[in-house]
Design an enzyme around this catalytic site. Sequence first.
Site, PDB file in Angstrom:
ATOM      1  N   ASP B 197       0.859  -1.186   0.000  1.00 47.07           N
ATOM      2  CA  ASP B 197       0.000   0.000   0.000  1.00 47.07           C
ATOM      3  C   ASP B 197       0.891   1.229   0.000  1.00 47.07           C
ATOM      4  OD1 ASP B 197       1.076  -0.053   2.487  1.00 47.07           O
ATOM      5  OD2 ASP B 197      -0.804   0.041   3.583  1.00 47.07           O
ATOM      6  N   SER B 198       0.266   2.397  -0.043  1.00 52.07           N
ATOM      7  CA  SER B 198       1.068   3.617  -0.188  1.00 52.07           C
ATOM      8  C   SER B 198       1.592   4.133   1.145  1.00 52.07           C
ATOM      9  CB  SER B 198       0.215   4.701  -0.823  1.00 52.07           C
ATOM     10  OG  SER B 198      -0.844   5.024   0.057  1.00 52.07           O
ATOM     11  N   GLY B 199       0.984   3.698   2.235  1.00 54.69           N
ATOM     12  CA  GLY B 199       1.389   4.199   3.543  1.00 54.69           C
ATOM     13  C   GLY B 199       0.507   5.322   4.036  1.00 54.69           C
ATOM     14  N   GLY B 200      -0.257   5.928   3.126  1.00 54.50           N
ATOM     15  CA  GLY B 200      -1.093   7.068   3.498  1.00 54.50           C
ATOM     16  C   GLY B 200      -2.195   6.684   4.460  1.00 54.50           C
ATOM     17  N   PHE B 201      -2.809   5.528   4.234  1.00 54.31           N
ATOM     18  CA  PHE B 201      -3.931   5.114   5.047  1.00 54.31           C
ATOM     19  C   PHE B 201      -3.526   4.969   6.510  1.00 54.31           C
ATOM     20  CE2 PHE B 201      -6.512   1.787   7.017  1.00 54.31           C
ATOM     21  CZ  PHE B 201      -7.766   2.363   6.892  1.00 54.31           C
ATOM     22  N   ASP B 254      -2.936   8.361  -2.134  1.00 47.27           N
ATOM     23  CA  ASP B 254      -4.148   9.123  -2.391  1.00 47.27           C
ATOM     24  C   ASP B 254      -4.487   9.964  -1.167  1.00 47.27           C
ATOM     25  OD1 ASP B 254      -4.588   6.943  -0.826  1.00 47.27           O
ATOM     26  OD2 ASP B 254      -6.408   6.273  -1.822  1.00 47.27           O
ATOM     27  N   GLN B 298     -11.150   7.349  -5.527  1.00 46.30           N
ATOM     28  CA  GLN B 298     -11.647   8.008  -4.320  1.00 46.30           C
ATOM     29  C   GLN B 298     -12.946   8.727  -4.648  1.00 46.30           C
ATOM     30  OE1 GLN B 298     -10.803   7.830  -1.251  1.00 46.30           O
ATOM     31  NE2 GLN B 298      -8.894   6.681  -1.398  1.00 46.30           N
ATOM     32  N   GLY B 330     -11.107   4.163  -0.079  1.00 42.97           N
ATOM     33  CA  GLY B 330     -11.994   5.015   0.718  1.00 42.97           C
ATOM     34  C   GLY B 330     -13.134   4.261   1.364  1.00 42.97           C
ATOM     35  N   ASP B 380      -7.846  -7.584   0.212  1.00 46.43           N
ATOM     36  CA  ASP B 380      -6.865  -7.774   1.287  1.00 46.43           C
ATOM     37  C   ASP B 380      -7.536  -7.338   2.580  1.00 46.43           C
ATOM     38  OD1 ASP B 380      -6.510  -4.718   0.862  1.00 46.43           O
ATOM     39  OD2 ASP B 380      -5.418  -5.159   2.708  1.00 46.43           O
ATOM     40  N   CYS B 421     -11.491 -29.548   6.252  1.00 48.21           N
ATOM     41  CA  CYS B 421     -10.514 -28.486   5.995  1.00 48.21           C
ATOM     42  C   CYS B 421      -9.114 -29.091   5.981  1.00 48.21           C
ATOM     43  CB  CYS B 421     -10.628 -27.422   7.084  1.00 48.21           C
ATOM     44  SG  CYS B 421      -9.351 -26.173   7.015  1.00 48.21           S
ATOM     45  N   CYS B 423      -6.289 -27.490   6.554  1.00 55.09           N
ATOM     46  CA  CYS B 423      -5.288 -26.661   7.240  1.00 55.09           C
ATOM     47  C   CYS B 423      -4.542 -27.469   8.301  1.00 55.09           C
ATOM     48  CB  CYS B 423      -5.956 -25.461   7.900  1.00 55.09           C
ATOM     49  SG  CYS B 423      -6.679 -25.846   9.485  1.00 55.09           S
ATOM     50  N   CYS B 426      -6.904 -28.398  11.392  1.00 53.23           N
ATOM     51  CA  CYS B 426      -7.975 -29.382  11.157  1.00 53.23           C
ATOM     52  C   CYS B 426      -7.402 -30.713  10.682  1.00 53.23           C
ATOM     53  CB  CYS B 426      -8.972 -28.849  10.146  1.00 53.23           C
ATOM     54  SG  CYS B 426      -9.809 -27.358  10.705  1.00 53.23           S
ATOM     55  N   HIS B 453      -5.281 -21.849   9.845  1.00 53.63           N
ATOM     56  CA  HIS B 453      -6.668 -22.207   9.504  1.00 53.63           C
ATOM     57  C   HIS B 453      -7.374 -21.064   8.782  1.00 53.63           C
ATOM     58  CE1 HIS B 453     -10.745 -23.682   9.576  1.00 53.63           C
ATOM     59  NE2 HIS B 453     -11.088 -22.463   9.964  1.00 53.63           N
TER      60      HIS B 453
END
Lengths: 414, 511
Positions: B197-201, B254, B298, B330, B380, B421, B423, B426, B453
């Site tokens: 990511d950009s780091g802004g968030f 952004d 945005q 956003g 994500d 499952c 994993c 399980c 899991h």
Amino acid sequence: MTKIKLLIHAEDGSFPHLSEYLLRKYFNPKDETIKDHFILGIAVKDTCIQPIYTAKESKKKRKRQESDGEEKKVAPKPTGYTFDTATLHEQTRLMEGYNTFAVPSFDLVDDAKVQMEKDASNRLKNPQKNSTKEGQKSIASVTSTKNHLSLITPNGLQQITPELYTQVGNKLKCDHLLALFDQANLEEGKKRKAAACERSKAWLGLCQKSHQSTTECKSKLWAAFSCHDSKWTLNDSIQYITEYKQSLEGIAIVGLHHVQSRAERKDLVKKISSSFNPKPALAMLAVPDLSQLFDAVECGTEIISTSLPVTWARSNKLFNVLKVKSEEVGSDGCIDLSDEKYARDTSPLLEGCQCMSCRDSRYNKAYVHHLIKANELLAQILLFGHNLFQLLTLFKEELSSDDLDLSKVRELYE
Amino acid sequence: METKVTWESRKRNREDGADDNLDDTKRAATDTNEEKAKVKSSTDVPTASQFIVPADQFLSLPPELQDVDFTKRVSWRKFAPYTKEVLPLTPEGQEPEFKEDSPALCFHVHATSGRARATTLHLPSSRKVQTPIFMPVGTKGTIKALTTEEICNDPALNCPIILGNTYHLALQPGTELVRDMGGLHKFMRWDRGILTDSGGFQMVSLLKLAEITEDGVEFENPFLKDSKERMMLRPEDSITHQNNIGSDIMMALDDVVSSVTDNDERFEIATYRTLRWLDRCYAAHTRPKEQNLFAIVQGGLDTKVGGLREKCLAGFRARDKMIPGYAIGGLAGGESKEDFWKVVNQCCKSLPDDKPRYLMGVGYPLDLVVCSALGVDMYDCVYPTRTARFGVALVPGEAPGTLRLKSNEFSEDTRVIMEGCECAACKGGYSRARLHTLLKRNNPLAATLMTNHNIAYMMYLVRGMRKAIMEDRYASYVKDFINDQFRGSANGGQDVPEWVRDALNEAGIKV
């Protein structure tokens, strides 16, 4: 050739840190090294403690539920705890095939000390609840009566009788089982030490009896030799263990590390092993450092229990880097990877090491340093995998070697 | 009454915050050089000053949008079911061909089922990502509690791409160090896809004192608490950090405004600024042949014709040639689900069908199933991994689709988390009771098993979604999933939420 074995505490009955995927690949029970040099220590205190639920409902609660009209699903709270278990695999889903050794605890006095520290820090947090008087000297002491021992478990202090202990220990179906024992703190008085010795003796008898009466496949029974002091209870202990010699696989020495002087420690082990004929198989529990580990090997101990690979990993230490840069290595044979100087060190953790973290020059020092700084669990996983592998290599290649020259090995580390 | 008070006071706080930001933006543009010099930027890359506008133009429509007819919905290169034209599909397994206008990404759409699509993103170094995909978050260069070996080789996980956080990596160990180590792939021994990511968030969400100016995001360096030194993250800095990290997909910086902010002017400024910052990001990008730079739509929750989302989209349409993929930003910030799905829906209807769409920060299983029906490819979220460490396991079946394993009700439950499952927990036969014990004792192995899991569950989910799309039966897959989660109040379960019904209706799926 004696195959010296490393005994590692499986906390809560789990192989520390590693998932089955990693175990199958790097510490597979079918591997020669694991078969010959590795034992998982199962502590009854944290593996077999079970909650009890009794169908008791407070009037208040029942009233509330009635007034709500509909029945609500309330998660029950345990009303107490007991010791019980299924076989080790069923109980913990630990991968099958490892050598296992069931013990009540590795060191009762160490447990009491940890608990005392915890209580002290809790008191600091809640000063109102402080009930002990200022200046009162307190000794970490194990609580026991003639009939039971109070084990410090993750669910608090819980009483266990020798009969129950043997019953639970047998159910686990481990390869080895250590009889229930009592242990006095060295700082305690003669009376307490004598009582501890007396109880260990009685409990060994009870354990042996109940062990003998078990018809199912049996674990090999070990007697605990609690080191209270060198003179007082020594002969008594030797005497009663001799009585049961025939049905014992060996003797596990407990609490030797509490004895301060090295000479005294050596003397004690010498006396123990020379008092029996033929020489018994010896196990040493809770060995705190490499120096005492080498002493144990020197005294002819076959099974050595230590938490070093875990404690090293938890204190960011990487073991056995001697052959690389000796000037950086501490007396414990480790380097501290949290040191800023590794921030840009692109060299592998240990050149030529074939462990899960090093092979194919997988991770470098800078990455693990970063994980440590970022407080990531992966740092501990990688360090533990490496440290265990290296300690096992030391056990296999050096300590179990036919032409073992301990002084040379010592020189490397001390 | 109580809720109203809280809500109003929160709203007031937000307004105050937003006003502060406004003042600052104005101030930054008119500040003297002397005052600017106090704020140190995190890299030495110069600002692309040609894209800076004075404060009095913050609310003016950007020149490239002045001829756009905003009475019509903005959309471009759309195919069936949006238009009558049929999208040319590529069979699975076809070798990628990297073109000049997208030298680091080759995007193949293999199948569509309604609006849902099954695609492959071919990235440099033969990395490929099959969608729909969930990307686990590996904030600081590791998926917490798992080795890269397990994430790659454990068939239940086998994740093709993970996410790294630029903000965290810039603070520890620093992206220059990562660059000198040969990039994040080499540093963490991960030879598959990485998105950053950009780091802004993070700056806006984690740091109370962050302020957004025309130049960038100004913040107090949390590692230098005493000095009160303020740092600046400009679009140029964000890209330099991400170039240093060497991720396969980078996100543009952004102007993030919380989706629940009640200040239309602030949103408008942010939308136009996001376009200008995108230009600055591309100008600063030094590794276009190895790394993709995605743009982030945005515009708040304004989905009306000619609204802010459309303005942002129109701005991207004008820049489409340089953008290899799009993200919807956003959201996932506390807005209502009604608002949420409408924004996703509108963006998917507008964005071109021959480029990937990534919905940022979204990761509840239900959201994935619904948003894929609307046409999203990538997701994500920290939720599955974070919640795992708190002892919550994701499971199919009745809403909410979780088991809180720390609760006493599981202390004697001998079943595994999820039958069938694959994993580690399980398949290894760890019962819920056993996991309950390990979690209660804070045994580190519990974090490993639970994380394993939950990621395995998310991968199982997206693989099931992809298979259904490939076989053109996504609608029935969705119906089964929804009917399983929401069994109706008549059957003692929950009813299908209105927003799910509406969103799926829009996607042509009736539940």
